[in-house]
Design an enzyme around this catalytic site. Structure first.
Site, short mmCIF file in Angstrom:
data_model
loop_
_atom_site.label_atom_id
_atom_site.label_comp_id
_atom_site.label_asym_id
_atom_site.label_seq_id
_atom_site.Cartn_x
_atom_site.Cartn_y
_atom_site.Cartn_z
N SER A 293 0.01 11.04 0.84
CA SER A 293 1.02 11.75 0.24
C SER A 293 1.70 11.41 -0.94
CB SER A 293 1.99 11.85 1.45
OG SER A 293 3.15 10.84 1.28
N ASP A 294 1.91 12.18 -1.83
CA ASP A 294 2.76 11.82 -3.09
C ASP A 294 4.15 11.52 -2.57
OD1 ASP A 294 3.53 11.33 -5.55
OD2 ASP A 294 2.86 13.25 -6.40
#
Ligand code: NAG
Ligand code: NAG
Ligand code: NAG
Ligand code: NAG
Ligand code: NAG
Ligand code: NAG
Ligand code: NAG
Ligand code: NAG
Ligand code: NAG
Ligand code: NAG
Length: 874
Positions: A293-294
């Site tokens: 994930s960012d």
């Protein structure tokens, strides 16, 4: 990513305190619901794609998956959860790190920014930015830059180095981070990303291709307690032909990890969008690595796991440093209560461990010897903990090697000459020069005085944000010009001084345009260029105009993140020469004087279009600024971004995509068109998937996630352990997302290997041609191949030319020639058939034309080849 989003997050933290902190713990209900999408235009859909296809079915990864299977089959639940979950913000040396499984030699996996070098460290190289690498159009240089970045990452003990960037692709000229990628075209992005990935990964570091997907604007991309991040609403064909294209090339190149973006796609958050992660990335593109994930882009524990997320970073819940998480102990619970199938966790872990083996990190890979959090030698090991043990955090390992050479070569060979009346350039070494503009000089506040380059002061070497690296030094244009011409007056100021110019005096005016990531606002530009627009900063246009009034010869040097407007001065008679030096990194000055004084001919070409004004763009690529409610950003211009739009709308821009002059001239001749694999309407049937690792499916005993006896835990650090594991087991029904199922989907026909059906990369035609230096100076040429496809046959509308291939010559002396070979694949000649869900090509390439030239403009074309007829001068 946004590892430096601290100010933004602290703002959120305050807001959260005003509300109630408890509302931000992962809420089981919230986990299953798709993000609110009441306002999604009704003609966009969010298909469901479950379950996640397990990794390990591609033969290139079979050895690594076999090793991973042995390890994962022996792991406890706590070890498995450890490998997938970040341990929290500021809980280690890197911008993010997972837990460990030391029984198997797997350390905490260190993830660090960014795409142009190692962020927030010392004794590193600050390389030219992605857009600069793209402007070289030189595959070997782009590869060599990747190798050098990889060597520096490995030298600092980084397992996962977060670059390269192909999204944003450059749809919106004002978008803040278009300089991190390689230019506004899917093939340019794809070829450059593949070279960068192969270069980086040759050193053993895992590259991260980002941001998946449609992260085309900085403002409002993040979801906060006050607003849901924007939704990029796009049709299937545009997604495939433009935005997914470079990701497919990166997956084909074997990239180990891909970062899921902040924004939504068709109303569904990127980190829990099963269609884009499970369907497009893992099934159709056959991605075998892991999806990370960012930072703080995860908003549901169960939903993101089911949709195909494999690693959560930095591990915290929506708000850092509260000690809560969507995964870690919550993932342990979700496995024990049967909500997340054990098979999904096994696949997440296997993907991560297999990637670690695939890159050879089990063999003597160093551990981190730097800290992204401090420049001190010693300090807290876990700065996010209130009471942290201390120790050595920075060993100041010098990882620069001889990388200044490659950094200078990339910066030099990217320099793009747009105008050069009467051979004003190159300059003679004793020319009488006056130099104007702060962009020629140093940062007056000191080197690296602005955190993450969050200011525009002095020579612009890169944009701002997490995609930056500290400068070990910078060679300013001022220093480098002085080394070449002692007869120079410097006016390192943005206001024009009162000067008297002699008739043969030459003025060099330095101007720039900056942008960056949304967590820093510079001169009222919140990442995107809202206030500055596409004009030069600090009154740069005015500086040029004033110099042009005083001097009969003015040379303009531009450092810019992307398209910049020039209309106020480009046609003034005394503006004789214009160079775009892009974002050159630490070797800014020397790379520039290499070209200014004629040691090298300029050989860069524009990786985007320069318009006359912003009205020439489609309205839909403007920034969207809306304070309340979720922004619906509809990609209604479809495939017509950058030059595709200018061609379709029949607008001649100021300078076309691909444009760039030299001090010499080139002739393309002797072109031949060779037929390779015969081109059928659709590719041959895809290969079947090989079997993937299988594991026991019984839920492990809850005791596997009990706190180990005598465990010395760190406050707020995130662990897989539960205080009362037995309480987590449950047989209660769970409200799965609509469309959720556990039987595998039929294998998509467009898939079959990394990147898609391998037949898509069959060479179907090759254009060979001879490039001759017809001028009087040495130089390098770029042959750009554009395809013209028969839209009628294919049943779609198309721009008349699309870039698909390019090659650059070596340095050719006057009169010398080199033969270049430009292979064209089946995919290069295909469009995405939304009904059949496959790539469709004109049979045998009938009515296909190949244009080879020095820009996309017809007048810069030298050769045209027609299938069945051969090649001639254009
Ligand atoms: C978005 O919606 C459009 C229109 O319904 C559809 O063609 C496309 O496949 C959808 N894409 C995704 C990724 O959901
Ligand atoms: C894991 O267990 C298998 C037996 O299930 C054994 O053969 C293998 O050596 C073990 N591998 C490791 C790395 O412990
Ligand atoms: C999980 O990782 C932590 C470090 O984050 C480590 O202290 C712990 O021992 C690991 N647990 C297991 C079971 O390996
Ligand atoms: C959705 O509708 C809008 C407004 O009518 C239109 O501009 C857009 O192209 C449509 N998108 C698709 C995928 O049909
Ligand atoms: C994958 O394997 C094929 C065939 O073995 C090979 O041609 C290709 O280069 C490999 N690709 C990568 C990225 O390793
Ligand atoms: C299982 O645990 C997860 C994580 O806490 C939770 O989101 C989910 O609702 C639980 N499932 C059931 C059926 O209680
Ligand atoms: C730090 O880097 C050096 C050189 O790359 C390496 O030899 C060393 O093992 C690293 N330090 C640690 C703690 O791993
Ligand atoms: C840099 O050094 C490496 C070995 O240390 C060498 O192989 C390479 O050729 C050098 N590169 C340049 C551009 O001199
Ligand atoms: C270029 O040089 C020629 C010959 O010296 C001169 O006639 C012409 O005016 C010059 N052009 C410009 C645009 O300065
Ligand atoms: C060789 C070199 O540049 N060493 C530097 C490494 O970083 C430390 C701390 O910033 C400097 O003091 C060294 O000069």
């Amino acid at each position: 990513m946004a590892g430096g989003i601290l100010p933004f997050l602290l703002g959120l933290l305050l807001l959260a305190h005003c509300a109630s902190a408890s509302t931000h713990r992962s809420n089981p209900k919230q986990n299953t619901e798709k993000q609110k999408r009441d306002s999604l235009p009704t003609n966009y859909t969010t298909p469901d794609y479950y379950p996640t296809p397990n990794g390990g079915w591609d033969s290139n990864w079979s050895a690594a998956y076999a090793k991973a299977q042995k390890v994962v089959s022996n792991m406890t639940l706590a070890e498995k959860v450890n490998i997938t979950s970040g341990t929290g913000y500021l809980m280690g040396p890197c911008v993010g790190q997972t837990g460990s499984a030391l029984r198997f030699g797997i350390p905490r996996i260190c993830l660090q920014d960014g795409p142009l070098g190692i962020r927030n460290t010392d004794n590193n190289t600050a390389f030219p930015a992605g857009v600069t690498a793209g402007a070289t159009w030189d595959k070997d240089l782009i590869y060599a830059r990747g190798v050098a970045i990889g060597e520096e990452a490995r030298g600092k003990g980084i397992n996962v180095q977060m670059g390269p960037v192909v999204g944003p692709i450059g749809r919106k000229p004002r978008s803040g981070r278009i300089w991190e990628g390689f230019g506004a075209d899917p093939s340019l992005q794809g070829i450059a990303a593949a070279q960068t990935i192969q270069g980086m990964q040759s050193t053993g570091v895992i590259a991260t291709l980002k941001h998946f997907i449609l992260n085309e604007q900085e403002m409002y991309r993040m979801t906060s307690v006050v607003q849901v991040g924007y939704s990029s609403d796009i049709d299937d064909r545009t997604l495939h032909e433009i935005y997914l294209w470079p990701f497919a090339e990166g997956v084909k190149a074997g990239v180990g990890s891909i970062m899921a973006a902040y924004n939504h796609v068709n109303g569904s958050l990127s980190t829990q969008n099963s269609q884009i992660l499970n369907g497009l990335l893992k099934d159709e593109l056959g991605f075998q690595g892991f999806v990370v994930s960012d930072w703080y882009a995860q908003f549901g524990g169960v939903s993101s796991a089911l949709a195909g997320l494999d690693m959560a970073m930095p591990g915290d819940g929506a708000i850092p440093l509260l000690g809560d998480s969507f995964w870690n102990y919550e993932l342990s619970t979700a496995i024990l209560n049967g909500t997340v199938p054990l098979e999904r966790l096994n696949d997440m872990v296997t993907r991560i461990v297999a990637t670690w083996f695939q890159l050879g990190q089990d063999d003597d890979y160093p551990e981190p010897n730097f800290s992204t959090n401090t420049e001190d030698a010693t300090g807290p090991l876990y700065p996010g903990a209130l009471f942290s043990p201390s120790g050595v955090v920075n060993q100041f390992v010098n990882v620069q090697g001889n990388h200044s050479i490659i950094a200078r070569e990339v910066a030099r060979d990217a320099i793009t000459l747009l105008k050069n009346v009467n051979q004003t350039l190159p300059l003679s070494k004793n020319a009488s020069l006056s130099v104007f503009g702060t962009d020629a000089g140093p940062n007056s506040g000191g080197l690296n005085s602005c955190s993450d380059m969050g200011c525009d002061n002095g020579i612009l070497t890169m944009g701002w944000g997490s995609g930056t690296a500290r400068l070990p030094y910078v060679i300013t244009p001022q220093q480098a010009i002085l080394n070449n011409s002692a007869n120079t007056q410097f006016y390192v100021s943005d206001s024009f001084p009162s000067v008297t110019a002699a008739a043969d005096d030459i003025a060099i005016v330095f101007i720039n345009a900056d942008s960056g990531e949304n967590y820093i606002t510079v001169e009222s530009n919140p990442g995107d260029r809202t206030t500055a627009g596409l004009n030069a900063w600090h009154g740069g246009d005015d500086l040029v105009v004033k110099a042009a009034a005083k001097y009969s010869t003015v040379i303009v040097v531009i450092h810019t993140v992307g398209p910049i407007l020039m209309e106020e001065w480009i046609d003034l008679p005394s503006v004789k020469a214009v160079l775009v030096a892009h974002l050159p990194g630490q070797e800014a000055g020397d790379s520039l004087t290499d070209v200014l004084f004629g040691d090298y001919s300029p050989s860069g070409h524009l990786p985007y279009t320069i318009p006359h004004n912003e009205f020439e763009y489609p309205a839909s690529v403007g920034l969207i600024d809306q304070l309340l409610g979720q922004i619906q950003d509809q990609f209604t211009e479809r495939i017509y971004i950058d030059y595709r739009h200018f061609l379709q709308a029949n607008i001649t821009p100021r300078f076309p995509f691909g444009y760039g002059l030299s001090y010499t001239t080139f002739n393309f001749s002797d072109a031949t068109l060779t037929t390779g694999t015969s081109l059928t309407e659709y590719p041959p049937a895809r290969p079947a998937k090989s079997p993937t690792p299988t594991y026991a499916t019984t839920i492990p005993p809850a005791s596997e996630v009990a706190w180990p006896t005598g465990f010395n835990s760190i406050w707020r650090y995130l662990y897989p352990y539960l205080d009362d594991p037995a309480a987590a087991t449950s047989t209660a029904p769970y409200p799965y997302p609509t469309g959720y199922k556990t039987t595998p989907q039929p294998a998509p026909r467009a898939g079959g290997a990394q990147g898609g059906n391998p037949a898509l990369w069959d060479t179907v035609f090759t254009v060979d041609l001879k490039v001759t230096n017809t001028g009087t100076t040495s130089g390098r040429a770029v042959a750009q191949l554009y395809v013209e496809l028969p839209g009628d046959t294919l049943g779609v509308d198309l721009p008349p030319r699309q870039l698909r291939q390019f090659e650059k010559t070596s340095i050719l002396a006057p009169g010398d020639s080199e033969t270049l070979s430009l292979p064209v694949t089946r995919k290069d000649l295909s469009v995405w058939d939304v009904v059949v869900q496959d790539w469709k090509a004109p049979v045998n390439g009938e009515d296909v034309k190949f244009w080879i030239g020095e820009s996309v403009a017809l007048e810069d074309m030298q050769i045209v080849c027609t299938v069945g007829q051969g090649c001639e001068s254009a």
